[in-house]
Write an enzyme that holds these catalytic residues in place. Structure first.
Site, PDB file in Angstrom:
ATOM      1  N   ASP A  18       1.112  -1.052   0.398  1.00 43.53           N
ATOM      2  CA  ASP A  18      -0.090  -0.341   0.226  1.00 43.53           C
ATOM      3  C   ASP A  18       0.574   1.518   0.057  1.00 43.53           C
ATOM      4  O   ASP A  18       0.465   2.604  -0.062  1.00 43.53           O
ATOM      5  CB  ASP A  18      -1.421  -0.099   1.185  1.00 43.53           C
ATOM      6  CG  ASP A  18      -0.598  -0.135   2.670  1.00 43.53           C
ATOM      7  OD1 ASP A  18       1.129   0.435   3.002  1.00 43.53           O
ATOM      8  OD2 ASP A  18      -1.322  -0.045   3.219  1.00 43.53           O
ATOM      9  N   ASP A  77      -1.033  -6.670  -0.902  1.00 41.02           N
ATOM     10  CA  ASP A  77      -1.183  -5.533   0.374  1.00 41.02           C
ATOM     11  C   ASP A  77      -2.710  -5.239   0.737  1.00 41.02           C
ATOM     12  O   ASP A  77      -3.718  -4.835   0.657  1.00 41.02           O
ATOM     13  CB  ASP A  77      -0.576  -4.045   0.548  1.00 41.02           C
ATOM     14  CG  ASP A  77       0.166  -4.269   2.024  1.00 41.02           C
ATOM     15  OD1 ASP A  77      -0.163  -5.155   2.401  1.00 41.02           O
ATOM     16  OD2 ASP A  77       0.802  -3.068   1.999  1.00 41.02           O
ATOM     17  N   GLU A 101       8.607  -3.391  11.050  1.00 34.57           N
ATOM     18  CA  GLU A 101       9.031  -2.891  10.514  1.00 34.57           C
ATOM     19  C   GLU A 101       9.985  -1.906  11.758  1.00 34.57           C
ATOM     20  O   GLU A 101       9.032  -1.493  12.279  1.00 34.57           O
ATOM     21  CB  GLU A 101       7.750  -2.344   9.595  1.00 34.57           C
ATOM     22  CG  GLU A 101       8.687  -0.835   8.843  1.00 34.57           C
ATOM     23  CD  GLU A 101       7.412   0.219   7.677  1.00 34.57           C
ATOM     24  OE1 GLU A 101       6.748  -0.864   7.388  1.00 34.57           O
ATOM     25  OE2 GLU A 101       7.376   0.668   7.230  1.00 34.57           O
ATOM     26  N   GLU A 112      -1.451  -5.636   8.574  1.00 31.85           N
ATOM     27  CA  GLU A 112      -0.474  -5.308   9.579  1.00 31.85           C
ATOM     28  C   GLU A 112      -1.594  -5.242  10.893  1.00 31.85           C
ATOM     29  O   GLU A 112      -2.588  -5.477  11.025  1.00 31.85           O
ATOM     30  CB  GLU A 112      -0.780  -3.401   9.777  1.00 31.85           C
ATOM     31  CG  GLU A 112       0.025  -3.204   8.558  1.00 31.85           C
ATOM     32  CD  GLU A 112       0.517  -1.313   8.207  1.00 31.85           C
ATOM     33  OE1 GLU A 112      -0.840  -0.632   9.070  1.00 31.85           O
ATOM     34  OE2 GLU A 112       0.350  -1.496   7.053  1.00 31.85           O
TER      35      GLU A 112
END
Ligand code: KIV
Length: 280
Positions: free
Chosen positions: A48, A87, A185, A118
């Protein structure tokens, strides 16, 4: 040459067991996918990050499932060898398991071979539902850009002991729910090292230090398409932005001076046809 990966072989791939670190690069269109494939990457992520690096938004919150599906389809048309991960964008898996499975299926039908989402423990029901629908899921923990407002911006996460332990619990919960890999991340190296050692599936780092089971970079960052932002974790391997401006400037100058197009770049008729047309 890219290795042809399947999700089950990827899920067992750990550097600690002798595996070579995995290489993941984002791509959003067919030429990008061909480049990433020719460079021998293992995975392509249609991220994304599309929102910022291609569509001109300031954060990823504006992209939709339809946007990602459109770009997944373009990537798959290049028939790349690397496994293509699509994503799931913000709000495509937050409200219900049904939404999550339906939207994951849209990305699979567009050509993705797995999806990424996520978040940790609170996403477990969605991960389980998607995995139950036979769709492989990649997790994403730490600095999760879809939570930019909740995090107060793009900030390094898990810098304290309690937060690091919570992140490890999130990673284990995702593994129990069935993810085949986890992107880490924007976290300190020692936290990534701990999680990588503790979970059986590969970790793929971005701003998470060198001990992950693989690394991912955004195509446009890696190739130096622009200078507006340069996070600490980005290493630029080219300056295509500057090179592109220079090339377009030379083209503009050639057009303005008449040096482009040259005879060799021009189509011609036979001399007779040209003469007849000019006589008129
Ligand atoms: O959207 C994206 O490109 C990502 C990577 C940075 C991991 O999520």
């Amino acid at each position: 040459m890219s290795t042809s990966w399947t999700v089950p072989t990827l899920a067992r791939h750990k550097v600690a067991n002798g595996g070579t670190p995995l290489v993941m690069v984002t791509a959003y269109d067919a030429p990008g996918a061909r480049m990433v494939d020719a460079a021998g990457a293992d995975l392509i992520l249609v991220g994304d990050s599309l929102a910022m690096v291609v569509l001109g938004y300031d954060d990823p919150l504006q992209v939709t499932v339809a946007d990602i599906a459109y770009h997944v389809a373009a990537v798959r048309r290049a028939k790349p060898t690397p496994l293509v991960v699509g994503d799931l964008p913000w709000m495509s898996y937050h409200l219900s398991e049904v939404d999550a499975v339906t939207n994951a299926a849209t990305l699979i039908r567009a050509g993705a071979q797995a999806v990424k989402l996520e978040g940790g423990r609170k996403r477990v029901p969605m991960v389980q539902a998607i995995v139950s629908a036979e769709i492989p899921v990649m997790g994403h923990l730490g600095l999760t850009p879809q939570s930019t407002h909740a995090m107060g911006g793009f900030r390094v996460q898990a810098k304290e002991v309690a937060a690091a332990r919570a992140l490890l619990d999130d990673a284990k919960a995702l593994v129990d729910a069935g993810v085949f890999a986890i992107v880490l991340e924007g976290i300190p190296d020692v936290v990534a090292e701990l999680i990588t050692a503790e979970i059986p599936v590969p970790t793929i780092g971005i701003g998470a230090g060198p001990t992950c089971d693989g690394q991912v970079l955004v195509f446009h960052d890696l190739l130096g398409f622009e200078d507006r932002l340069r996070p600490k974790f980005v290493r630029r391997y080219a300056n295509l932005g500057a090179d592109g401006i220079e090339a377009i400037s030379r083209y503009a100058a050639d057009v303005r001076t008449g040096a482009f197009p040259a005879d060799a770049e021009t189509y011609h008729t036979s001399a007779e046809v040209a003469a007849a047309l000019r006589a008129r």
